[in-house]
Enzyme design. Structure first.
Site, PDB file in Angstrom:
ATOM      1  N   CYS A 120       0.808  -1.231   0.000  1.00  0.00           N
ATOM      2  CA  CYS A 120       0.000   0.000   0.000  1.00  0.00           C
ATOM      3  C   CYS A 120       0.833   1.270   0.000  1.00  0.00           C
ATOM      4  O   CYS A 120       0.519   2.231  -0.703  1.00  0.00           O
ATOM      5  CB  CYS A 120      -0.947  -0.001   1.192  1.00  0.00           C
ATOM      6  SG  CYS A 120      -0.112   0.022   2.805  1.00  0.00           S
ATOM      7  N   HIS A 130      -1.203   1.194   7.144  1.00  0.00           N
ATOM      8  CA  HIS A 130      -1.885   1.265   5.851  1.00  0.00           C
ATOM      9  C   HIS A 130      -1.823   2.700   5.328  1.00  0.00           C
ATOM     10  O   HIS A 130      -2.005   3.653   6.082  1.00  0.00           O
ATOM     11  CB  HIS A 130      -3.342   0.823   5.948  1.00  0.00           C
ATOM     12  CG  HIS A 130      -4.011   0.798   4.604  1.00  0.00           C
ATOM     13  ND1 HIS A 130      -3.622  -0.079   3.610  1.00  0.00           N
ATOM     14  CD2 HIS A 130      -4.996   1.560   4.058  1.00  0.00           C
ATOM     15  CE1 HIS A 130      -4.337   0.139   2.518  1.00  0.00           C
ATOM     16  NE2 HIS A 130      -5.179   1.138   2.768  1.00  0.00           N
ATOM     17  N   ASP A 158      -7.955   4.553  -2.854  1.00  0.00           N
ATOM     18  CA  ASP A 158      -7.056   3.497  -2.376  1.00  0.00           C
ATOM     19  C   ASP A 158      -6.831   2.463  -3.471  1.00  0.00           C
ATOM     20  O   ASP A 158      -7.762   1.806  -3.917  1.00  0.00           O
ATOM     21  CB  ASP A 158      -7.673   2.825  -1.143  1.00  0.00           C
ATOM     22  CG  ASP A 158      -6.683   1.956  -0.379  1.00  0.00           C
ATOM     23  OD1 ASP A 158      -5.622   1.618  -0.951  1.00  0.00           O
ATOM     24  OD2 ASP A 158      -6.967   1.615   0.781  1.00  0.00           O
TER      25      ASP A 158
END
Length: 265
Positions: free
Chosen positions: A73, A113, A128
């Protein structure tokens, strides 16, 4: 790398096979997120190989755009962040804490994250492209309004937790029957320097409860489903039908190359 290889815009477009001269507007972000999710794998091979490097704009471009690798991520969303910045969007990186739905608790590795918050016409959206196979494929408004894509239904809800003021929730296609917690984040705590991403990388590399430092994982959405490769199996979802194939070390290398375009093993 030569200087021309630092062109974020052209490199990003080439990596996801997007027209090089098309103007990027907010209305085109759905298409960009779809193309990003199908082109760039979510993978932890550098972590498993203990072969991480300092995260800079140039190192991200080299890894994802020049060497055609994927990432986790903090790499994938940072790559997207630089592309958005380059195209004039008001965007910030934020950090979140993932919820472990199986154990019904927040992940103990902390705020590892990374995602994007993008402001457009007075409204803020979560974007995202680094949450494995759980991608909204669309900007998700912080207003609480849900969005639907071929991957499921997604929303951001204002909710005070120990980890922030919002939660990202999902009803994943073929997985969830009701809203499931994805992660919490604080919209006011912005990632100010890339050193934070290096700190996240180090935590993921070393923390005993990190989900990414124990076994190889490669996943990518496809036009009609998803593929997940681990060190023991390749699982393919094709139009809702699941096909699972066992792999050994050589099989992993072959599948990584054939299904994900990855040569690192």
């Amino acid at each position: 790398m030569n200087q021309h290889e630092y062109d974020v815009d052209q490199l990003f477009r080439k990596r996801i096979n997007y027209p090089e001269n098309e103007m990027i507007t907010f209305e085109k972000l759905d298409d960009i997120l779809e193309k990003t999710a199908t082109a760039i794998p979510f993978e932890n091979l550098c972590i498993i190989a203990n072969d991480t490097i300092e995260i800079t704009k140039e190192s991200l471009l080299n890894k994802i755009a020049i060497k055609n690798e994927g990432g986790l991520c903090y790499e994938l969303n940072a790559f997207l962040y630089f592309f958005f910045l380059n195209n004039g969007f008001n965007v910030q990186l934020i950090r979140g804490v993932v919820y472990n739905d199986k154990e019904k608790r927040w992940n103990s590795v902390g705020r590892t994250h990374v995602a994007n918050l993008l402001e457009y016409k007075g409204e803020t959206y979560l974007i995202d492209t680094g949450f494995g196979g759980n991608l909204p494929l669309k900007p998700v408004p912080l207003s609480g309004r849900s969005v639907a894509s071929r991957n499921g239904e997604f929303r951001v809800r204002k909710l005070a937790t120990e980890h922030g003021n919002y939660v990202f929730e999902m009803i994943r296609k073929d997985k969830d029957q009701e809203w499931t917690l994805g992660y919490a984040f604080d919209s006011n705590r912005i990632v100010n320097t890339l050193s934070e991403l290096n700190e996240i990388q180090q935590t993921i590399l070393e923390h005993e409860e990190s989900p990414f430092n124990k076994r190889k994982l490669v996943t990518r959405l496809t036009k009609n489903g998803m593929k997940i490769l681990t060190d023991t199996s390749l699982t393919e979802w094709i139009d809702g039908v699941v096909k699972k194939t066992e792999v050994d070390e050589q099989g992993f290398k072959a599948a990584a190359k054939e299904h994900f375009g990855l040569f690192r093993s």
